[in-house]
Design an enzyme around this catalytic site. Structure first.
Site, PDB file in Angstrom:
ATOM      1  N   CYS A 148      -1.066  -1.251   1.206  1.00  0.00           N
ATOM      2  CA  CYS A 148      -1.565  -2.181   0.198  1.00  0.00           C
ATOM      3  C   CYS A 148      -2.116  -3.404   0.923  1.00  0.00           C
ATOM      4  O   CYS A 148      -2.477  -3.313   2.096  1.00  0.00           O
ATOM      5  CB  CYS A 148      -0.491  -2.531  -0.832  1.00  0.00           C
ATOM      6  SG  CYS A 148       0.865  -3.551  -0.230  1.00  0.00           S
ATOM      7  N   ASN A 195       1.619  -5.718   2.294  1.00  0.00           N
ATOM      8  CA  ASN A 195       2.786  -4.909   2.646  1.00  0.00           C
ATOM      9  C   ASN A 195       4.108  -5.549   2.219  1.00  0.00           C
ATOM     10  O   ASN A 195       5.112  -5.458   2.910  1.00  0.00           O
ATOM     11  CB  ASN A 195       2.788  -4.590   4.147  1.00  0.00           C
ATOM     12  CG  ASN A 195       3.762  -3.491   4.561  1.00  0.00           C
ATOM     13  OD1 ASN A 195       4.347  -3.565   5.631  1.00  0.00           O
ATOM     14  ND2 ASN A 195       3.946  -2.479   3.742  1.00  0.00           N
ATOM     15  N   CYS A 244       4.666  -5.741  -1.605  1.00  0.00           N
ATOM     16  CA  CYS A 244       4.894  -5.348  -3.000  1.00  0.00           C
ATOM     17  C   CYS A 244       4.709  -3.843  -3.200  1.00  0.00           C
ATOM     18  O   CYS A 244       5.674  -3.081  -3.240  1.00  0.00           O
ATOM     19  CB  CYS A 244       3.974  -6.104  -3.953  1.00  0.00           C
ATOM     20  SG  CYS A 244       4.230  -7.885  -3.998  1.00  0.00           S
ATOM     21  N   ARG A 245       3.457  -3.418  -3.320  1.00  0.00           N
ATOM     22  CA  ARG A 245       3.169  -2.034  -3.695  1.00  0.00           C
ATOM     23  C   ARG A 245       3.504  -1.018  -2.617  1.00  0.00           C
ATOM     24  O   ARG A 245       4.130   0.007  -2.907  1.00  0.00           O
ATOM     25  CB  ARG A 245       1.696  -1.907  -4.098  1.00  0.00           C
ATOM     26  CG  ARG A 245       1.363  -2.664  -5.371  1.00  0.00           C
ATOM     27  CD  ARG A 245      -0.110  -2.695  -5.648  1.00  0.00           C
ATOM     28  NE  ARG A 245      -0.771  -3.638  -4.740  1.00  0.00           N
ATOM     29  CZ  ARG A 245      -2.074  -3.847  -4.706  1.00  0.00           C
ATOM     30  NH1 ARG A 245      -2.871  -3.159  -5.507  1.00  0.00           N
ATOM     31  NH2 ARG A 245      -2.593  -4.735  -3.883  1.00  0.00           N
ATOM     32  N   SER A 246       3.072  -1.241  -1.393  1.00  0.00           N
ATOM     33  CA  SER A 246       3.299  -0.212  -0.366  1.00  0.00           C
ATOM     34  C   SER A 246       4.770  -0.055   0.011  1.00  0.00           C
ATOM     35  O   SER A 246       5.231   1.075   0.183  1.00  0.00           O
ATOM     36  CB  SER A 246       2.409  -0.415   0.862  1.00  0.00           C
ATOM     37  OG  SER A 246       2.602  -1.668   1.458  1.00  0.00           O
ATOM     38  N   ASP A 294      -2.019  -4.962  -8.412  1.00  0.00           N
ATOM     39  CA  ASP A 294      -1.162  -5.829  -7.606  1.00  0.00           C
ATOM     40  C   ASP A 294      -0.297  -6.678  -8.535  1.00  0.00           C
ATOM     41  O   ASP A 294      -0.817  -7.483  -9.305  1.00  0.00           O
ATOM     42  CB  ASP A 294      -2.030  -6.724  -6.722  1.00  0.00           C
ATOM     43  CG  ASP A 294      -1.234  -7.506  -5.693  1.00  0.00           C
ATOM     44  OD1 ASP A 294       0.019  -7.502  -5.757  1.00  0.00           O
ATOM     45  OD2 ASP A 294      -1.861  -8.114  -4.817  1.00  0.00           O
TER      46      ASP A 294
END
Length: 163
Positions: A9, A12, A14-16, A127
């Site tokens: 993401c 690195n 939140c999402r990933s 995001d």
């Protein structure tokens, strides 16, 4: 031979890391943790060395996932050792494909939600960073939905290697 998957993401945090934690759990549940290595990184270095966003950690832990994570930036040199590079949105997809040293490496980059048969035309995982907890919960739902299809694809690749 180890099969390597890296989720990417922006920062690195939140999402990933969320996708990494969820997919690692799916890999362990499937008994493939000796064959599949799961990792994550960001396209930028803004948060390098930081832990995951506390909201990411809270959502993951609230749903029974572990999250032991330190942010880092994706490096083009990693393509040679990775089997799949999973982008969390179309912006990441473009950046990663531009970073890829070869066309073969660029072909390793896929959108996470492309593995979710129930996903609509928008395959981006939004995001959640600038929003509230509901955005993190929605992110987790999208990640969980796509992780089943991704696991099936990885399992198929592993079986093809063994044949």
């Amino acid at each position: 031979m180890t099969y390597r998957v890296c989720f990417v993401c922006t920062g690195n945090i939140c999402r990933s890391p969320m996708a990494e934690s969820v997919f690692r759990a799916r890999v362990e549940e499937a008994g493939l943790d000796e064959q599949v290595e799961v990792d994550s990184a960001g396209t930028g270095d803004w948060h390098e060395g930081d832990g995951a966003d506390p909201r990411t950690v809270a959502v993951l832990e609230g749903h029974g996932y572990d999250c032991d994570h330190i942010a880092r930036q994706f490096q083009a040199a990693w393509f040679s050792r990775l089997d799949l590079v999973i982008a969390l949105d179309s912006g990441h997809l473009k950046v990663l494909r531009r970073l890829a040293p070869t066309a073969e490496d660029a072909a390793k980059v896929r959108l996470l939600r492309s593995y979710d048969p129930a996903a609509d035309d928008d395959l981006d995982v939004p995001d959640p960073y600038y929003g509230g907890m509901d955005g993190f919960e929605a992110c987790l739902e999208m990640v969980e939905s796509a992780s089943h299809g991704l696991l099936a694809d990885v399992r198929e690749d592993l079986e093809g290697r063994a044949a």
